[in-house]
Design an enzyme around this catalytic site. Structure first.
Site, PDB file in Angstrom:
ATOM      1  N   GLY A 125      47.950  82.634  71.290  1.00  0.00           N
ATOM      2  CA  GLY A 125      48.520  82.590  69.930  1.00  0.00           C
ATOM      3  C   GLY A 125      49.894  81.219  69.604  1.00  0.00           C
ATOM      4  O   GLY A 125      50.595  81.194  71.362  1.00  0.00           O
ATOM      5  N   ALA A 126      49.773  81.150  69.144  1.00  0.00           N
ATOM      6  CA  ALA A 126      51.038  79.390  68.528  1.00  0.00           C
ATOM      7  C   ALA A 126      52.072  80.054  67.815  1.00  0.00           C
ATOM      8  O   ALA A 126      52.671  78.419  66.522  1.00  0.00           O
ATOM      9  CB  ALA A 126      50.422  78.680  68.580  1.00  0.00           C
ATOM     10  N   GLY A 127      52.627  80.893  67.851  1.00  0.00           N
ATOM     11  CA  GLY A 127      53.409  81.327  66.600  1.00  0.00           C
ATOM     12  C   GLY A 127      55.192  81.419  68.108  1.00  0.00           C
ATOM     13  O   GLY A 127      54.989  80.946  68.596  1.00  0.00           O
ATOM     14  N   TYR A 128      55.788  82.256  67.305  1.00  0.00           N
ATOM     15  CA  TYR A 128      56.629  81.584  67.816  1.00  0.00           C
ATOM     16  C   TYR A 128      56.887  82.620  69.519  1.00  0.00           C
ATOM     17  O   TYR A 128      57.728  81.941  70.328  1.00  0.00           O
ATOM     18  CB  TYR A 128      58.589  83.060  67.682  1.00  0.00           C
ATOM     19  CG  TYR A 128      58.733  82.913  66.218  1.00  0.00           C
ATOM     20  CD1 TYR A 128      59.555  81.723  65.694  1.00  0.00           C
ATOM     21  CD2 TYR A 128      58.082  83.755  64.698  1.00  0.00           C
ATOM     22  CE1 TYR A 128      59.512  81.220  64.225  1.00  0.00           C
ATOM     23  CE2 TYR A 128      58.224  83.153  63.521  1.00  0.00           C
ATOM     24  CZ  TYR A 128      59.060  81.920  63.091  1.00  0.00           C
ATOM     25  OH  TYR A 128      59.499  81.691  62.012  1.00  0.00           O
TER      26      TYR A 128
ATOM     27  N   ASN B 115      44.997  78.411  69.728  1.00  0.00           N
ATOM     28  CA  ASN B 115      45.868  79.009  68.446  1.00  0.00           C
ATOM     29  C   ASN B 115      44.592  78.682  67.617  1.00  0.00           C
ATOM     30  O   ASN B 115      43.753  77.396  67.637  1.00  0.00           O
ATOM     31  CB  ASN B 115      47.511  78.339  67.806  1.00  0.00           C
ATOM     32  CG  ASN B 115      47.690  79.157  66.722  1.00  0.00           C
ATOM     33  OD1 ASN B 115      47.851  80.108  67.279  1.00  0.00           O
ATOM     34  ND2 ASN B 115      47.793  78.945  65.756  1.00  0.00           N
TER      35      ASN B 115
ATOM     36  N   GLU C 175      63.143  90.138  50.502  1.00  0.00           N
ATOM     37  CA  GLU C 175      63.184  88.715  50.551  1.00  0.00           C
ATOM     38  C   GLU C 175      61.911  88.086  50.227  1.00  0.00           C
ATOM     39  O   GLU C 175      62.615  87.047  48.993  1.00  0.00           O
ATOM     40  CB  GLU C 175      62.884  88.371  52.085  1.00  0.00           C
ATOM     41  CG  GLU C 175      63.868  88.504  53.098  1.00  0.00           C
ATOM     42  CD  GLU C 175      63.880  87.069  54.295  1.00  0.00           C
ATOM     43  OE1 GLU C 175      63.132  86.870  55.286  1.00  0.00           O
ATOM     44  OE2 GLU C 175      65.245  86.943  54.583  1.00  0.00           O
TER      45      GLU C 175
ATOM     46  N   ASP D  17      55.637  90.871  68.273  1.00  0.00           N
ATOM     47  CA  ASP D  17      54.977  91.925  67.698  1.00  0.00           C
ATOM     48  C   ASP D  17      53.387  92.570  68.493  1.00  0.00           C
ATOM     49  O   ASP D  17      53.564  93.652  67.362  1.00  0.00           O
ATOM     50  CB  ASP D  17      54.387  91.011  66.578  1.00  0.00           C
ATOM     51  CG  ASP D  17      55.967  90.254  64.906  1.00  0.00           C
ATOM     52  OD1 ASP D  17      56.848  91.106  65.753  1.00  0.00           O
ATOM     53  OD2 ASP D  17      55.460  90.801  64.289  1.00  0.00           O
TER      54      ASP D  17
ATOM     55  N   ALA E 228      61.303  87.855  64.597  1.00  0.00           N
ATOM     56  CA  ALA E 228      61.241  86.858  65.641  1.00  0.00           C
ATOM     57  C   ALA E 228      62.062  86.107  66.827  1.00  0.00           C
ATOM     58  O   ALA E 228      61.663  85.517  67.550  1.00  0.00           O
ATOM     59  CB  ALA E 228      60.919  85.488  64.899  1.00  0.00           C
TER      60      ALA E 228
ATOM     61  N   LYS F  92      72.144  81.775  57.154  1.00  0.00           N
ATOM     62  CA  LYS F  92      70.366  81.966  56.880  1.00  0.00           C
ATOM     63  C   LYS F  92      69.716  80.921  58.304  1.00  0.00           C
ATOM     64  O   LYS F  92      68.896  81.233  58.424  1.00  0.00           O
ATOM     65  CB  LYS F  92      70.016  82.503  56.062  1.00  0.00           C
ATOM     66  CG  LYS F  92      68.657  83.151  55.881  1.00  0.00           C
ATOM     67  CD  LYS F  92      68.142  84.110  56.853  1.00  0.00           C
ATOM     68  CE  LYS F  92      66.448  83.863  56.758  1.00  0.00           C
ATOM     69  NZ  LYS F  92      66.060  85.234  57.679  1.00  0.00           N
TER      70      LYS F  92
END
Ligand code: FAD
Length: 405
Positions: free
Chosen positions: A10-13, A37, A171, A301, A318, A379
């Protein structure tokens, strides 16, 4: 001595933070690092609501993994992970030979959770990844375009239902209320025909947030046209819309678009692989390892950690995924070298900011409440910081948000 194989899924955060930190800590001869990924790009999950509403182009939301990894130290494999064989220490991939690991990092992120509500999987959209976000954008545009051309107008085409008034739902609504007037102009649609309805089962918008900020957010969105149905549960999603119930009263809401934003879970690969887990989340030890598997780290997660102060799990964010990636990289370096001590993970929660479109937001940062312009600027600072931590100033220059309002 044989170089240990470190495999990061996985190449998320969480995954990218682990890899980009580890590649700086260890030399080429100390370990072989492989990153797997599904795609050859990383997407900013925290910006997906913008791509889904169409307020930010999807290309702005993603960047090439090759731009942030050191290819002399990290081998990248683009593939889908199907299962982890914990006994054999192997990762099964869809299109490549199985990978054998000495140390594994599972960072496969989140998936939508529909809690078994009938029809949601089939008929509702979810803001789950960059392609799902693009599909929502295109579907809403299609509804507006079709309305403009059909002879017998079906007003319900222009009704958009958002399931859930949590962080993601709010959001997304914040972006939608800015996008809808543009769509009306583009497709010659009377704005009075459009309905944006948010259905939330809890007794309040943004459960768990400061009540004053919740009121601010709800007022901003209501003034821009959102109808909130609070304390109302979605019972079923159909091709025509949704069926809801409140105090035993059942109502059908016809809608051309339903977006489910009320539930996430960890990756199904966790369940497939036989980890002890709840909804795809593994309760990790203080060093981020899966119980009974000292060579397997789980971050982001897919990891579950209890906040001792509240006795509840930390929310999947994140912010936490990135901090876990950093600690995971340090712990891997300790194990690879056989020197030093493993570091326990302690989240350093700096706060939360929830956007209400590109020009408004609410939040609590370093214990202080902020809203309006100040929160909106904050933000963007947070968004740019996430880019900076993984790809440094070059990535911020390429993908950063500089138009502050
Ligand atoms: P992810 O970022 O989900 O990355 C997982 C990666 O694994 C992805 O690249 C995916 O393609 C890949 N992958 C998944 N399955 C496979 C497979 N089988 N094989 C190969 N690759 C796979 N958090 C905040 O802190 N602040 C916010 O403001 C915020 N806003 C949000 C807004 C929205 C609209 C959403 C949806 C979420 C938001 N979050 C926010 C939550 C945050 O995005 C997640 O907590 C975070 O993305 C988790 O990071 P991760 O590294 O665990 O996984």
């Amino acid at each position: 001595m044989k170089k240990p194989n470190v495999v990061v899924l996985g190449a998320g955060y969480g995954g990218l933070m682990t890899v980009t930190r580890l590649q700086k800590m260890i030399g080429v001869n100390e370990a072989s690092i492989t990153l797997v990924n599904k795609h050859d790009y990383h997407y900013e999950s925290t910006w997906l609501h913008e791509a889904a509403a169409g307020t930010l182009h999807h290309e702005r939301v993603r960047y090439a993994i090759a731009d942030v990894i050191d290819q002399s130290k990290v081998k990248f494999i683009q593939d889908t992970v199907e299962k982890i064989n914990l006994e054999e220490k192997q990762v099964l991939l869809q299109n490549h030979e199985p990978l054998t690991y000495d140390y594994l990092v599972v960072a496969l992120g989140f998936e939508s959770e529909t809690f078994g509500i009938k029809g949601l999987k089939e008929y509702a959209f979810s803001i789950a990844n960059v392609n799902a976000a693009r599909q929502i954008r295109e579907h809403i545009e299609y509804q507006f375009a079709t309305y403009g051309t059909e002879e017998e107008k079906r007003d319900e085409r222009l009704t958009i239902v958002v399931g859930g008034a949590g962080f993601t739902g709010i959001e997304f609504l914040g972006e939608l209320v800015n996008r809808v007037p543009e769509l009306c102009r583009e497709y010659d649609v009377d704005p009075n025909k459009v309905r944006i309805i948010c259905v939330e089962a809890a007794p309040t918008v943004l459960p768990g947030f400061d009540p004053e900020l919740v009121e601010y957010a709800a007022n901003v969105l209501e003034k821009k046209g959102v109808e909130f149905k609070i304390g109302t549960a979605i019972k079923e999603c159909t091709p025509e819309g949704i069926i809801v119930s409140k105090d035993d009263q059942v109502e059908e809401i016809k809608a051309g678009t339903v977006v489910w934003a009320a539930g996430v879970r960890g990756s199904r690969v966790i369940d497939e692989s036989g980890f002890e887990a709840m909804r795809g989340r593994v309760k990790v030890d203080p060093f981020l390892r899966a119980p009974g598997h000292e060579d397997v780290f789980v971050v982001g997660d897919c990891a579950l950690m209890i906040n001792e102060e509240t006795n509840r799990p930390y929310p999947p964010t994140a912010q936490i995924a990135m901090q876990q990636g950093e600690v995971c990289a340090k712990n891997l370096a300790v194990l690879i070298r056989g020197q030093g001590e493993l570091q326990p993970f302690k989240p350093d929660l700096k706060g939360t900011v929830c956007s209400l479109g590109h020009d408004d937001a609410i939040g609590v940062v370093f214990g202080k409440k902020i809203w309006g312009t100040k929160a909106s600027v904050m933000k963007k600072v947070i968004d740019n910081r996430a880019l900076y931590l993984i790809g440094g100033p070059t990535l911020v220059a390429k993908k950063g948000k500089f138009k502050l309002l």
